[in-house]
Design a protein around this motif. Sequence first.
Motif, PDB file in Angstrom:
ATOM      1  N   THR A   1      29.498   2.515  28.431  1.00 21.27           N
ATOM      2  CA  THR A   1      29.578   3.641  29.373  1.00 21.27           C
ATOM      3  C   THR A   1      30.845   4.458  29.158  1.00 21.27           C
ATOM      4  OG1 THR A   1      30.628   2.204  31.018  1.00 21.27           O
ATOM      5  CG2 THR A   1      28.226   2.450  31.124  1.00 21.27           C
ATOM      6  N   GLU A   2      31.874   3.836  28.604  1.00 23.12           N
ATOM      7  CA  GLU A   2      33.135   4.539  28.356  1.00 23.12           C
ATOM      8  C   GLU A   2      33.151   5.247  27.010  1.00 23.12           C
ATOM      9  OE1 GLU A   2      36.123   1.590  28.750  1.00 23.12           O
ATOM     10  OE2 GLU A   2      35.715   1.190  30.878  1.00 23.12           O
ATOM     11  N   LEU A   3      32.305   4.775  26.069  1.00 20.63           N
ATOM     12  CA  LEU A   3      32.282   5.359  24.730  1.00 20.63           C
ATOM     13  C   LEU A   3      31.300   6.522  24.689  1.00 20.63           C
ATOM     14  CD1 LEU A   3      32.232   2.068  22.617  1.00 20.63           C
ATOM     15  CD2 LEU A   3      34.191   3.538  23.069  1.00 20.63           C
TER      16      LEU A   3
ATOM     17  N   SER B   1      32.559   9.914  23.782  1.00 23.06           N
ATOM     18  CA  SER B   1      33.072  11.010  22.958  1.00 23.06           C
ATOM     19  C   SER B   1      32.521  10.929  21.553  1.00 23.06           C
ATOM     20  CB  SER B   1      34.604  10.975  22.928  1.00 23.06           C
ATOM     21  OG  SER B   1      35.052   9.820  22.227  1.00 23.06           O
ATOM     22  N   ARG B   2      32.563  12.057  20.826  1.00 18.66           N
ATOM     23  CA  ARG B   2      32.016  12.099  19.466  1.00 18.66           C
ATOM     24  C   ARG B   2      32.788  11.198  18.517  1.00 18.66           C
ATOM     25  NH1 ARG B   2      30.822  18.592  18.546  1.00 18.66           N
ATOM     26  NH2 ARG B   2      29.245  18.800  20.215  1.00 18.66           N
ATOM     27  N   ASP B   3      34.115  11.113  18.727  1.00 15.65           N
ATOM     28  CA  ASP B   3      34.935  10.290  17.838  1.00 15.65           C
ATOM     29  C   ASP B   3      34.571   8.816  17.926  1.00 15.65           C
ATOM     30  OD1 ASP B   3      36.252  12.587  17.119  1.00 15.65           O
ATOM     31  OD2 ASP B   3      37.868  12.298  18.591  1.00 15.65           O
ATOM     32  N   GLU B   4      33.987   8.429  19.058  1.00 11.85           N
ATOM     33  CA  GLU B   4      33.658   7.011  19.271  1.00 11.85           C
ATOM     34  C   GLU B   4      32.170   6.725  19.059  1.00 11.85           C
ATOM     35  OE1 GLU B   4      35.126   6.936  23.222  1.00 11.85           O
ATOM     36  OE2 GLU B   4      37.022   5.985  22.667  1.00 11.85           O
ATOM     37  N   LYS B   5      31.459   7.681  18.459  1.00  6.83           N
ATOM     38  CA  LYS B   5      30.010   7.529  18.262  1.00  6.83           C
ATOM     39  C   LYS B   5      29.681   6.312  17.399  1.00  6.83           C
ATOM     40  CE  LYS B   5      25.904   9.987  16.674  1.00  6.83           C
ATOM     41  NZ  LYS B   5      25.370  11.242  16.069  1.00  6.83           N
TER      42      LYS B   5
ATOM     43  N   GLU C   1      27.521   2.932  18.426  1.00  7.23           N
ATOM     44  CA  GLU C   1      26.355   2.410  17.709  1.00  7.23           C
ATOM     45  C   GLU C   1      26.515   0.925  17.410  1.00  7.23           C
ATOM     46  OE1 GLU C   1      25.971   4.851  14.286  1.00  7.23           O
ATOM     47  OE2 GLU C   1      25.058   6.539  15.359  1.00  7.23           O
ATOM     48  N   LEU C   2      27.743   0.543  17.009  1.00  9.90           N
ATOM     49  CA  LEU C   2      28.009  -0.878  16.742  1.00  9.90           C
ATOM     50  C   LEU C   2      27.874  -1.705  18.020  1.00  9.90           C
ATOM     51  CD1 LEU C   2      31.092  -0.606  14.335  1.00  9.90           C
ATOM     52  CD2 LEU C   2      28.775  -1.344  13.739  1.00  9.90           C
ATOM     53  N   ALA C   3      28.349  -1.164  19.129  1.00  5.50           N
ATOM     54  CA  ALA C   3      28.262  -1.878  20.405  1.00  5.50           C
ATOM     55  C   ALA C   3      26.805  -2.047  20.839  1.00  5.50           C
ATOM     56  CB  ALA C   3      29.053  -1.126  21.472  1.00  5.50           C
ATOM     57  N   LEU C   4      25.998  -1.011  20.624  1.00  3.38           N
ATOM     58  CA  LEU C   4      24.584  -1.094  20.986  1.00  3.38           C
ATOM     59  C   LEU C   4      23.846  -2.111  20.125  1.00  3.38           C
ATOM     60  CD1 LEU C   4      23.783   2.695  21.602  1.00  3.38           C
ATOM     61  CD2 LEU C   4      23.947   0.882  23.308  1.00  3.38           C
ATOM     62  N   GLU C   5      24.194  -2.170  18.830  1.00  6.31           N
ATOM     63  CA  GLU C   5      23.592  -3.172  17.940  1.00  6.31           C
ATOM     64  C   GLU C   5      23.964  -4.580  18.390  1.00  6.31           C
ATOM     65  OE1 GLU C   5      24.675  -2.421  13.924  1.00  6.31           O
ATOM     66  OE2 GLU C   5      23.636  -0.480  13.816  1.00  6.31           O
ATOM     67  N   GLU C   6      25.231  -4.738  18.785  1.00  8.84           N
ATOM     68  CA  GLU C   6      25.686  -6.049  19.263  1.00  8.84           C
ATOM     69  C   GLU C   6      24.971  -6.431  20.556  1.00  8.84           C
ATOM     70  OE1 GLU C   6      27.852  -9.604  19.460  1.00  8.84           O
ATOM     71  OE2 GLU C   6      27.507  -8.184  17.824  1.00  8.84           O
ATOM     72  N   LYS C   7      24.753  -5.438  21.436  1.00  7.65           N
ATOM     73  CA  LYS C   7      24.045  -5.701  22.687  1.00  7.65           C
ATOM     74  C   LYS C   7      22.603  -6.130  22.423  1.00  7.65           C
ATOM     75  CE  LYS C   7      22.758  -3.638  27.124  1.00  7.65           C
ATOM     76  NZ  LYS C   7      21.326  -3.970  26.975  1.00  7.65           N
ATOM     77  N   GLU C   8      21.942  -5.464  21.468  1.00  6.00           N
ATOM     78  CA  GLU C   8      20.570  -5.840  21.116  1.00  6.00           C
ATOM     79  C   GLU C   8      20.511  -7.261  20.581  1.00  6.00           C
ATOM     80  OE1 GLU C   8      16.897  -4.301  18.228  1.00  6.00           O
ATOM     81  OE2 GLU C   8      18.735  -3.108  18.407  1.00  6.00           O
ATOM     82  N   SER C   9      21.498  -7.620  19.771  1.00  6.79           N
ATOM     83  CA  SER C   9      21.563  -8.985  19.231  1.00  6.79           C
ATOM     84  C   SER C   9      21.787 -10.004  20.344  1.00  6.79           C
ATOM     85  CB  SER C   9      22.693  -9.072  18.197  1.00  6.79           C
ATOM     86  OG  SER C   9      22.849 -10.393  17.720  1.00  6.79           O
ATOM     87  N   LEU C  10      22.648  -9.646  21.313  1.00  3.99           N
ATOM     88  CA  LEU C  10      22.906 -10.553  22.433  1.00  3.99           C
ATOM     89  C   LEU C  10      21.681 -10.693  23.335  1.00  3.99           C
ATOM     90  CD1 LEU C  10      26.557  -9.652  23.495  1.00  3.99           C
ATOM     91  CD2 LEU C  10      25.745 -11.888  22.727  1.00  3.99           C
TER      92      LEU C  10
END
Length: 444
Positions: free
Chosen positions: A107-109, A111-115, A119-128
């Motif tokens: 929810t905090e990420l 901004s464009r610089d943190e895109k 994506e990495l966080a979402l992949e990790e969430k899917e794995s979890l």
Amino acid sequence: VGLHNHGFWRPKPLLDTARVTLSFNSWHRKNHQHSQALWKHEAVQKYLESLSKEYQQVSHQLSADSLNDFEQRTLRRRCADLSPIAAAFQEIKEAEREVQELEAMCTELDSRDEKQLLELALEEKESLDKKMNTLCRKLFQLLVPKEKYDRSPVILEVTAGRTTGGDICQQFTKEMFDMYQSYADYKRWTFDIVNYTPAEIGTAVLQRFQDKLKAVFLCCICHTLFVSPGGLHHAAAHISGENVYRHLKYEGGTHRVQRIPETGMSSRMQRIHTGTMSVIVLPQPEEVDVKVDPKDLRIDTFRARGAGGQHVNKTDSAVRIVHLPTGLAVECQQERSQQLNKDIALRTLRAKLYQQAIEKQLSEEQSARKLQLGTRAQSERIRTYNFTQDRVTDHRISYDARNIKEILSGKEALDKLINRLLEFAEIEAVTQYLENLQTLEGGG
């Protein structure tokens, strides 16, 4: 577990439920529940919290010096039961905390610089999420009482439908029997054929042409034209290995096929034929305590049918045993020895009589339980194999699978379908417990 008057713990079952069967109106199925969704249920959380606290209390009690040998043994057994559940519970809690932290970070990420980081966080969430579902299923497997015969070998029987479909039923029955044989090989089980009664398609047509033409060359042509690969009227196999009955117990029932025949007028007109076949799965404990009076048996011998070289149709090695009081009949033509076939047939008969006794007991305890086959009506089908749409539908769990050939190959696709059935059965066991618990709480 309750605290006994003398200060030690008295064990009680983890889940006090009746034998689990797949029903059609469970609330979890209506809401498309799965293991992770059920985990979030308030009653489940409350129950698991109580087990976790109980584990801590039992562990603490074990360190007391005042316990006698009986109390020590009782507590150790209960501790052994609760330990894997408490460990799985904590593991899921930790995974859940990780998911919540990732969600907060996502929810905090924004901004464009943190895109890329998002994506990495979402992949990790899917794995979890996948890990959570796996852990939840493991936990519910620990909670659900193991069926008495889950580890037993089985007698699996297939029979072509008697009233619908004709040749298409016999062809489909052969495909199904081959599928289970391939599945046994996939699971590294032992598959021993006990009885095999083929139903050749086109034999009568061939015989009429042979009688009329009486020419070797033309007979060969007729054989090529009119004899299809054939079908199967009835077959039975003894399957042994690890957890055979657990994996096959929900295969019993009426299976429906919908397909366009490969030859004949219907194939040219693209007419879809419907047929059925039935599967019976009987657990066969290593020691079946069923007394059979030899006076109650009628034993017939006949010549074996099917492939088998010079031995077939030369000796009366096949055996049929009829249990006169019940009318149950079994056949065996697997071995060349009549005595061996008789021994196998007797073992199969005992298993069937044993199954009858089990079902009688269960019907008395739980009158609403459906038997595997019921009346064999198409309305009671458990699964439909639609070849024209390349789809397999299991009606008990509203599950569709594509690629019929993959499923009939008896490998990974079939294993996935069977495991889906087992998962729903496990969820249903927990659901039934929750419903019983809520009823008790509602009644005061």
